[in-house]
Write an enzyme that holds these catalytic residues in place. Structure first.
Site, PDB file in Angstrom:
ATOM      1  N   ALA A   1      27.682  -9.039  36.004  1.00 17.49           N
ATOM      2  CA  ALA A   1      29.068  -9.149  36.458  1.00 17.49           C
ATOM      3  C   ALA A   1      29.253  -8.362  37.745  1.00 17.49           C
ATOM      4  CB  ALA A   1      30.015  -8.634  35.380  1.00 17.49           C
TER       5      ALA A   1
ATOM      6  N   LEU B   1      30.909  -2.676  33.310  1.00 22.50           N
ATOM      7  CA  LEU B   1      30.691  -4.036  33.777  1.00 22.50           C
ATOM      8  C   LEU B   1      29.219  -4.368  33.572  1.00 22.50           C
ATOM      9  CD1 LEU B   1      32.535  -4.664  37.188  1.00 22.50           C
ATOM     10  CD2 LEU B   1      32.797  -5.952  35.068  1.00 22.50           C
ATOM     11  N   ASP B   2      28.931  -5.503  32.942  1.00 21.84           N
ATOM     12  CA  ASP B   2      27.545  -5.912  32.759  1.00 21.84           C
ATOM     13  C   ASP B   2      26.840  -6.017  34.110  1.00 21.84           C
ATOM     14  OD1 ASP B   2      27.915  -6.104  30.042  1.00 21.84           O
ATOM     15  OD2 ASP B   2      28.283  -8.274  30.059  1.00 21.84           O
ATOM     16  N   PRO B   3      25.522  -5.816  34.144  1.00 18.94           N
ATOM     17  CA  PRO B   3      24.795  -5.954  35.415  1.00 18.94           C
ATOM     18  C   PRO B   3      24.997  -7.317  36.083  1.00 18.94           C
ATOM     19  CG  PRO B   3      23.421  -4.831  33.811  1.00 18.94           C
ATOM     20  CD  PRO B   3      24.655  -5.274  33.072  1.00 18.94           C
TER      21      PRO B   3
END
Length: 327
Positions: free
Chosen positions: A47, A43-45
């Site tokens: 997100a 998960l992107d930071p």
């Protein structure tokens, strides 16, 4: 060593690798030394949401979790497109056009099913051995190849929560809303929140960009939350605060899910003591009556192996190193 899953409700601003490190730190503080851990899908930071973290023998299933479909809730803000396609980047395009809500509802069908998309330049994909985001940050032009992905479903948040088609005032034509019904009020959308059930490899930021372009405008993602990853959903996720309580003495048993929780869609194959020992040795089982497919082989409710049955013959796909309860 604990074996199973901790489902973290990852907060915005925390990277996936940092989340795994936080789990390992808390387990170490709780007295569990040298725990194997890995996450089941980055998960992107920016997100937030469901991040499955596998522990011990469950790490052998992390690859399956990476391949699993995911469900995301995201907000698409119209009017500005950034170089990162989210709130972190610089604005590179603007538009005064705002699409009618009816047009948004109508366009979603065209992004459902098997589609092709170009990943964001700011992504972890490699170009000539280098991460795309490193090249983009260095000011280089990044050209990524189109990839095929599957959008299993794509709905507005209100439709998803209602569990049915919206009760709209506009008509339906060929199974989709008709945005040109003059009887319908023309509500313009400054932003829209959507729910997408997608295959592995799908970039929500690219999906948002392409939806905006198809509506004759530009946009970027301002909010992104994963609400389901494979079999795990947000009702099973714990907060970072609750995770930190483990390191302070809270019971791990209250938050860890068993290894089998990651295989809830796979039928069980019950083994006797002799066949369980044979499977632990990697031997093939024959003459089985079960239909073809993947099975979780167990003995006395202890996972022994993932096995593939074909034509009555079962072969080990992945073995698990649990002590037998009879030992």
């Amino acid at each position: 060593m604990p074996h199973g899953w901790i489902i973290l409700d990852k907060p915005r601003g925390l990277g996936s690798t940092q989340a795994v490190a936080a789990v390992k730190r808390n387990l170490r503080e709780a007295g569990y030394a040298k725990v194997k851990a890995g996450h089941g899908g980055t998960l992107d930071p920016l997100a937030e949401g469901v991040l499955p973290i596998a522990l011990g023998e469950a790490t052998k299933l992390a690859g399956r979790m990476l391949d699993a479909s995911k469900i995301y809730e995201f907000t698409l803000q119209f009017g500005e497109e950034t170089d990162t396609l989210d709130t972190e980047g610089a604005v590179v395009r603007t538009s005064n056009r705002r699409p009618p809500m009816a047009a948004v509802a109508a366009i979603l069908e065209h992004f459902t099913g098997d589609i092709e998309q170009v990943p964001p330049a700011y992504s972890a994909l490699k170009v000539d051995g280098k991460r795309a985001y490193d090249l983009a940050r260095a000011g280089e032009d990044v050209e990524l190849k189109t990839r095929a992905v599957t959008i299993h479903s794509l709905q507005t948040l209100s439709t998803y929560e209602a569990g049915e088609l919206p009760d709209s005032t506009f008509s339906l034509t060929a199974g989709r809303p008709d945005p040109y019904n003059p009887a319908a009020p023309l509500e313009m959308a400054d932003a829209v929140t959507l729910v997408a059930h997608v295959s592995k490899g799908t970039y929500i930021r690219s999906l948002a960009r392409d939806i905006a372009h198809a509506l004759g405008t530009v946009g970027h993602v301002t909010y992104l939350r994963r609400i389901k990853a494979g079999p795990f959903d947000e009702t099973q996720a714990i907060s970072l605060d609750r995770l930190n309580e483990i390191g302070k003495g809270a019971r791990l048993e209250d938050v860890i899910l068993p290894l089998e929780a990651g295989l809830d869609d796979i039928p069980a194959l019950i083994l006797g003591p002799d066949t369980a020992e044979a499977v632990r040795q990697g031997r093939v089982l024959t003459g089985l009556p079960q239909s073809d497919g993947l099975y979780l082989a167990t003995h006395d409710d202890v996972p022994v192996a993932l096995m593939e049955i074909s034509g009555g013959t079962a072969k080990v796909v992945r073995g698990f190193n649990f002590p037998d309860v009879a030992e």
